[in-house]
Enzyme design. Structure first.
Site, short mmCIF file in Angstrom:
data_model
loop_
_atom_site.label_atom_id
_atom_site.label_comp_id
_atom_site.label_asym_id
_atom_site.label_seq_id
_atom_site.Cartn_x
_atom_site.Cartn_y
_atom_site.Cartn_z
CB CYS A 2 -7.58 94.81 3.45
SG CYS A 2 -8.53 95.57 2.27
NE ARG A 27 -7.59 92.07 8.78
CZ ARG A 27 -8.02 92.57 9.92
NH1 ARG A 27 -8.43 91.62 10.75
NH2 ARG A 27 -8.25 93.91 10.01
CD1 TRP A 74 -14.59 92.55 2.10
CD2 TRP A 74 -14.83 94.76 2.22
NE1 TRP A 74 -16.20 92.98 2.24
CE2 TRP A 74 -16.12 94.14 2.27
CE3 TRP A 74 -14.36 96.20 2.28
CZ2 TRP A 74 -17.06 95.16 2.49
CZ3 TRP A 74 -15.80 97.11 2.41
CH2 TRP A 74 -16.92 96.32 2.68
CG ASN A 100 -6.79 96.88 7.04
OD1 ASN A 100 -7.90 97.26 6.50
ND2 ASN A 100 -6.49 96.37 8.39
N GLY A 101 -7.43 99.89 5.35
CA GLY A 101 -8.21 101.25 5.64
C GLY A 101 -8.49 102.04 4.54
CD GLU A 518 -26.46 85.78 15.19
OE1 GLU A 518 -26.68 86.98 14.98
OE2 GLU A 518 -25.37 85.06 15.05
CE LYS A 522 -24.16 84.23 12.01
NZ LYS A 522 -24.06 85.12 13.30
CD GLU A 525 -23.41 86.89 8.81
OE1 GLU A 525 -23.72 86.09 9.72
OE2 GLU A 525 -22.49 87.78 9.03
CG HIS A 541 -48.89 94.96 13.77
ND1 HIS A 541 -50.13 95.29 14.02
CD2 HIS A 541 -48.68 94.16 14.77
CE1 HIS A 541 -50.65 95.09 15.30
NE2 HIS A 541 -49.62 94.25 15.78
CE LYS A 640 -14.77 86.04 13.07
NZ LYS A 640 -16.24 85.73 13.17
#
Ligand code: F6R
Length: 645
Positions: A2, A27, A74, A100-101, A518, A522, A525, A541, A640
């Site tokens: 947010c 955000r 968000w 925000n929170g 990574e 990427k 995402e 395996h 983010k």
């Protein structure tokens, strides 16, 4: 998570708020809203979806208000619908709040308020806040009320009732020249202009207006008026605070001709790696001659000059026996490379933990342990909470168990920076794309530097070997440039072939196993293609059952101790019809024969290869997502800074 903005001053607030929200959209971006105060009333406009929906609504209204707050959401509590979008108001529509929170005790507060006749219009935790503030406000804003600053006082009393982590901005129709902001474990920064003041969850929203900023600390609230900024603690005592200068420039938060921030940030990597190396490598250091080195080694004296200067005090390194690293997501991947370097170069036993797991199942306490929190934003709630827990569980124990905390971050001004006494900055400049790229490679550079500094102190490497590694690191910016120059177009073309692909497998071993993770992250995402990273030797395996002609396999095959092994693992995949893509050195005959497609990088020693190997994987993820027409910089469901647990 947010984004909050606020403005008070002589200009029309709406445009400032919306352009500030555009800078904070990374955000959260499932709904947005602004509230301004004009002609004694609050004007609140909200819209579901991305910011342009809100902008369209606002463009249709004339509103010259000079004070207001804004929010990009968000969703945590309640679906991303307009009725849940911030700002939220009290029943009389006199108080508007953005948050925000998470207010953890909102259910109790809501019940309590309902019993006193308050009605709620949303499913959010935030809505209790304006209702509480309204209750604490005097019935009429008369000058003879008990406090000189009734709005500040009402907000102060309210925040003392809230549990959780939150940042707030508040306006009230009865106090038309006051904006109140609060910080409690969620970031909030105030910007100082000429007769105008701004607030935002993050500095990119402030950079176009001012370079003088003040980041509130936890448990502080502030009253912004056209005359100035006053800061108080939650007990109501006034605090003396000075703004500081921001080092970011407006250009850093623009795309500068690139189609997306992610691509711009991929291209910034040679420059930021160079800056990071220049900052931490001691250019006055020279390796010792053989005899001199033996003398130093036999005398067990610390070496007189360090090849690396991270500015870490001796007390953090003294009698060090263990390192534990706490991080999330991409920062966790960088930490895995860090573990490899710290163990292999400096012989230091190192454990890497997901911060979110460590919080609820911490490893047993070890003596003389350095705990490193790695977070590019410096705001990830889980990483901060894990560090805080580690600090608290060690306080008061015997000296060898005392907490020693270190942060690695791109934002030293963040909550992490305030929380730990020692921070190593990654110097990547602001990263706007939600998918981390340049902050990842600079985190890796910091780990190389940390491992070398420790290796020099512990004399686990000869100084000529240290010099060799440093020389290799110094070459990396030019080598990344070569990858960008030679591979970008090729990978863009290759990406066309994968727009319909549904699954990808990434393989790596040793120091490049975290790069496989990574590369997969990427791709997931930004392109929403399912991708998994595995240590190449683990394929047989279980995961090998997934393979067929429809599942491409990307193998990182860089010459070194596991090179032949990775090639064999790749062959095993090929035998199951998988299309093989190899991240390999340029002009390598063996690789050319093994792989169907090559993502070639310059030949470097294995130890340095992760920094080159990750670049084509970032580019591949970018081009597949861009080709699929997706919102590369703001992928769905992501934010983010993950400031909630
Ligand atoms: C991946 C990504 C996330 C973050 C994670 C931790 O591209 O951006 O996985 O790495 O949310 O964020 P920081 O490093 O800010 O703690």
């Amino acid at each position: 998570m947010c984004g909050i903005v606020g403005y008070i001053g002589p200009q029309a607030a709406t445009e400032i708020l919306i352009s500030g929200l555009e800078k904070l959209e990374y955000r959260g971006y499932d709904s947005a809203g602004v509230a301004t105060v004009w002609e004694g009333k609050i004007h609140c406009v909200r819209a579901k979806g991305k910011l342009h929906n809100l902008r369209e609504k606002l463009d249709a209204i004339e509103n010259p208000a000079q004070i207001g707050i804004g929010h990009t959401r968000w969703a945590t509590h309640g679906k991303p619908e307009e009725y849940n979008a911030h700002p939220h108001m009290d029943s009389a529509r006199r108080v508007a709040v953005v948050q925000n929170g998470i207010v953890e005790n909102y259910r109790e507060l809501r019940e309590e308020l309902k019993q006193r006749g308050h009605e709620f219009l949303s499913e959010t935790d935030t809505e209790v806040i304006p209702h509480l503030i309204a209750e604490y406000l005097p019935n009429s804003p008369t000058p003879d009320c008990q406090h000189d600053t009734p709005l500040l006082e009402a907000v102060r009393q309210t925040v003392n009732r809230l549990k959780g982590a939150f940042a707030l901005a508040v306006v009230c129709a009865d106090y038309t020249d006051e904006l109140i902001v609060v910080r409690q474990q969620a970031p909030l920064t105030i910007g100082f202009g000429q007769g105008e003041f701004f607030c935002a969850s993050d500095t990119p929203a402030l950079v176009p207006h001012t370079s003088a900023v003040l980041s509130l600390e936890n448990g502080e609230l502030s009253r912004l008026t056209p005359l100035g900024v006053e800061v108080y603690n939650f007990e109501g005592s006034r605090l003396k605070k000075m703004p500081r200068a921001l080092s970011f420039t407006p250009g850093q938060v623009e795309k500068q001709g690139f189609r997306h921030f992610m691509l711009k940030e991929i291209y910034e990597q040679p420059g930021v790696v160079r800056t990071c190396l220049d900052t931490y490598i001691n250019s006055n250091w020279h390796p010792l001659a053989g005899e001199e080195e033996q003398e130093v080694a036999s005398s067990q004296k610390p070496i007189h000059q360090s090849p690396i200067q991270l500015g870490i005090p001796d007390s953090l390194y003294e009698n060090l026996e263990h390192i534990q690293i706490l991080a999330c997501g991409t920062s966790w991947h960088a930490s895995l490379v860090g573990k490899y370097l710290l163990e292999q170069l400096a012989g230091m036993p190192t454990m890497v933990q997901y911060a979110s797991e460590f919080r609820y199942a911490p490893a047993p306490l070890t003596k003389n342990t350095l705990t490193i929190g790695v977070t590019q934003s410096g705001e990830t709630a889980d990483t901060l909470a894990a560090l805080d827990m580690e600090q608290r569980r060690r306080e008061g124990l015997e000296p060898e168990y005392q907490p020693r905390l270190l942060g690695i971050t791109n934002r030293p001004e963040s909550t992490l920076g305030q929380m730990v006494s020692q921070v190593i900055e990654t110097h990547a400049g602001i990263e706007v794309g939600v998918a981390a790229t340049k902050t990842f490679v600079t985190q890796l550079i910091v780990f190389y530097c940390l491992a070398l500094e420790l290796a020099a102190r512990r004399q686990t490497l000869t100084s000529s070997r240290i010099q060799e590694i440093i020389a290799g690191l110094r070459q990396l910016p030019t080598e990344i440039e070569q990858v960008l120059e030679k591979q970008d177009l090729h990978i863009e073309e290759l990406a066309h072939e994968f727009t319909e692909t549904q699954d990808f497998i990434f393989l790596g071993r040793g120091i490049n196993f975290p790069i496989a993770l990574e590369g997969a992250l990427k791709l997931k995402e930004v392109s929403y293609i399912h991708a998994e990273g595995y240590p190449a030797g683990e394929m047989k395996h279980g995961p090998i059952a997934l393979l067929d002609a429809k599942v491409p396999v990307v193998a990182i095959a860089m010459p070194g101790c596991v090179y032949e092994k990775v090639l064999s693992n790749a062959q095993e995949a090929k035998a199951r019809d998988a299309r093989l893509i190899g991240v390999t050195p340029m002009n390598n005959q063996e690789a050319a024969e093994t792989f169907d497609d090559l993502l070639a990088v310059p030949t470097v020693e294995e130890l340095l290869s992760p920094i080159l190997a990750v670049i084509p994987l970032q580019i591949l993820a970018y081009h597949i997502a861009a080709r699929r027409g997706l919102d590369v910089d703001q992928p769905r469901n992501l934010a983010k800074s993950v400031t909630v647990e």
